[in-house]
Design a protein around this motif. Sequence first.
Motif, PDB file in Angstrom:
ATOM      1  N   MET A   1      -0.804 -18.070 -27.546  1.00 58.26           N
ATOM      2  CA  MET A   1      -0.742 -19.585 -28.043  1.00 58.26           C
ATOM      3  C   MET A   1      -2.064 -20.157 -27.951  1.00 58.26           C
ATOM      4  O   MET A   1      -2.827 -19.694 -27.113  1.00 58.26           O
ATOM      5  N   ASN A   3      -5.534 -22.484 -27.974  1.00 58.44           N
ATOM      6  CA  ASN A   3      -5.991 -23.362 -26.845  1.00 58.44           C
ATOM      7  C   ASN A   3      -6.428 -24.760 -27.756  1.00 58.44           C
ATOM      8  O   ASN A   3      -7.144 -24.385 -28.637  1.00 58.44           O
ATOM      9  N   LEU A   4      -6.167 -25.803 -27.173  1.00 56.51           N
ATOM     10  CA  LEU A   4      -6.470 -26.871 -27.769  1.00 56.51           C
ATOM     11  C   LEU A   4      -7.606 -27.801 -27.306  1.00 56.51           C
ATOM     12  O   LEU A   4      -7.604 -27.853 -26.086  1.00 56.51           O
ATOM     13  N   THR A   6      -9.680 -30.470 -25.912  1.00 61.72           N
ATOM     14  CA  THR A   6      -9.385 -31.856 -25.717  1.00 61.72           C
ATOM     15  C   THR A   6     -10.497 -32.770 -26.388  1.00 61.72           C
ATOM     16  O   THR A   6     -10.203 -33.826 -26.115  1.00 61.72           O
ATOM     17  N   LEU A  17       0.491 -25.384 -32.650  1.00 64.29           N
ATOM     18  CA  LEU A  17       1.177 -25.388 -31.100  1.00 64.29           C
ATOM     19  C   LEU A  17       2.500 -26.063 -31.326  1.00 64.29           C
ATOM     20  O   LEU A  17       3.554 -25.462 -30.658  1.00 64.29           O
ATOM     21  N   VAL A 108       5.791 -28.704 -25.935  1.00 64.30           N
ATOM     22  CA  VAL A 108       4.355 -28.528 -25.895  1.00 64.30           C
ATOM     23  C   VAL A 108       3.840 -29.305 -24.863  1.00 64.30           C
ATOM     24  O   VAL A 108       3.001 -28.520 -24.158  1.00 64.30           O
ATOM     25  N   GLU A 111       4.280 -27.295 -21.708  1.00 70.22           N
ATOM     26  CA  GLU A 111       3.605 -25.954 -21.452  1.00 70.22           C
ATOM     27  C   GLU A 111       2.089 -25.924 -21.811  1.00 70.22           C
ATOM     28  O   GLU A 111       1.428 -24.955 -21.232  1.00 70.22           O
ATOM     29  N   ASN A 112       1.424 -27.008 -22.258  1.00 74.56           N
ATOM     30  CA  ASN A 112       0.035 -26.845 -22.666  1.00 74.56           C
ATOM     31  C   ASN A 112      -0.700 -28.070 -22.001  1.00 74.56           C
ATOM     32  O   ASN A 112      -0.279 -29.202 -22.493  1.00 74.56           O
ATOM     33  N   HIS A 113      -1.457 -27.753 -21.159  1.00 77.76           N
ATOM     34  CA  HIS A 113      -2.140 -28.898 -20.363  1.00 77.76           C
ATOM     35  C   HIS A 113      -3.064 -29.685 -21.281  1.00 77.76           C
ATOM     36  O   HIS A 113      -3.503 -30.584 -21.102  1.00 77.76           O
ATOM     37  N   ALA A 114      -3.534 -28.916 -22.238  1.00 79.59           N
ATOM     38  CA  ALA A 114      -4.757 -29.559 -23.295  1.00 79.59           C
ATOM     39  C   ALA A 114      -3.950 -30.539 -23.963  1.00 79.59           C
ATOM     40  O   ALA A 114      -4.654 -31.739 -24.384  1.00 79.59           O
ATOM     41  N   VAL A 115      -2.836 -30.259 -24.536  1.00 84.29           N
ATOM     42  CA  VAL A 115      -2.109 -31.267 -25.227  1.00 84.29           C
ATOM     43  C   VAL A 115      -1.822 -32.453 -24.596  1.00 84.29           C
ATOM     44  O   VAL A 115      -1.864 -33.622 -25.065  1.00 84.29           O
TER      45      VAL A 115
END
Length: 235
Positions: A1, A3-4, A6, A17, A108, A111-115
């Motif tokens: 996946m 990475n976003l 921030t 994502l 999301v 699951e994804n701390h950046a989002v």
Amino acid sequence: MPNLDTNKFDSALFLALIGNGGVERNIAGGTIVYSQGDPANSVYFIRKGTVRIATVSSHGKEAVVAVLGPGDFFGEGCLAGQDVRIGTAIAVVDSDIIQVAMSAILGVLKENHAVAGIFTTHLLARNVRMESDLIDQLFNSSEKRLARLLLLLANFGKEGMPQPIVSEISQETLAEMIGTSRARVERFMGKFRRLGFISGSGPIEVHSSLLSVVLRDNMHSIAIAAEDDAQLSEQ
């Protein structure tokens, strides 16, 4: 996946994502994105354009709650248990919007701390913005409300250079958004042009000098406070 980042929202990466949960929509100016009372089951992200959020009281009086532009989310109340929309979202001009199903974005966010970090930052910024909008509506003159709206529409205070306001935003629309008459908007726009705060007969170029209208009373209050402090220190 993937990475976003921030620090800079990448809409293409955001869609990656989300997967099949995100849909890009091209909304014509004047089109309702969703109406007050509709089921709240999606979150929206503005890639291009302007969206206003308005709510109507039981007596039929409309109030503009927010004016949003590129990089803004809206409709996120569904993530906090909002079952129906408490306002109406309308595209002010032709806009590109990403619609994300609530179930997809909740997955999301877990699951994804950046989002999740982006949303936290967004929600905090929106709270500050809504407080400013409320103060603007309650206490500021229609001239100052118009100046602030023009600055917002031109993306002042955001990353990148300020953008011209497209000609599709009529004076009637501006009047509706700040709660005044078209005649008053026309008079204020003429005044702003004479003073060099704005220019252009098609797309409107908004100059930083327009900030003086918004800050005028604030600077006066600061000057008075400074003078009072100086007098107290001399006593």
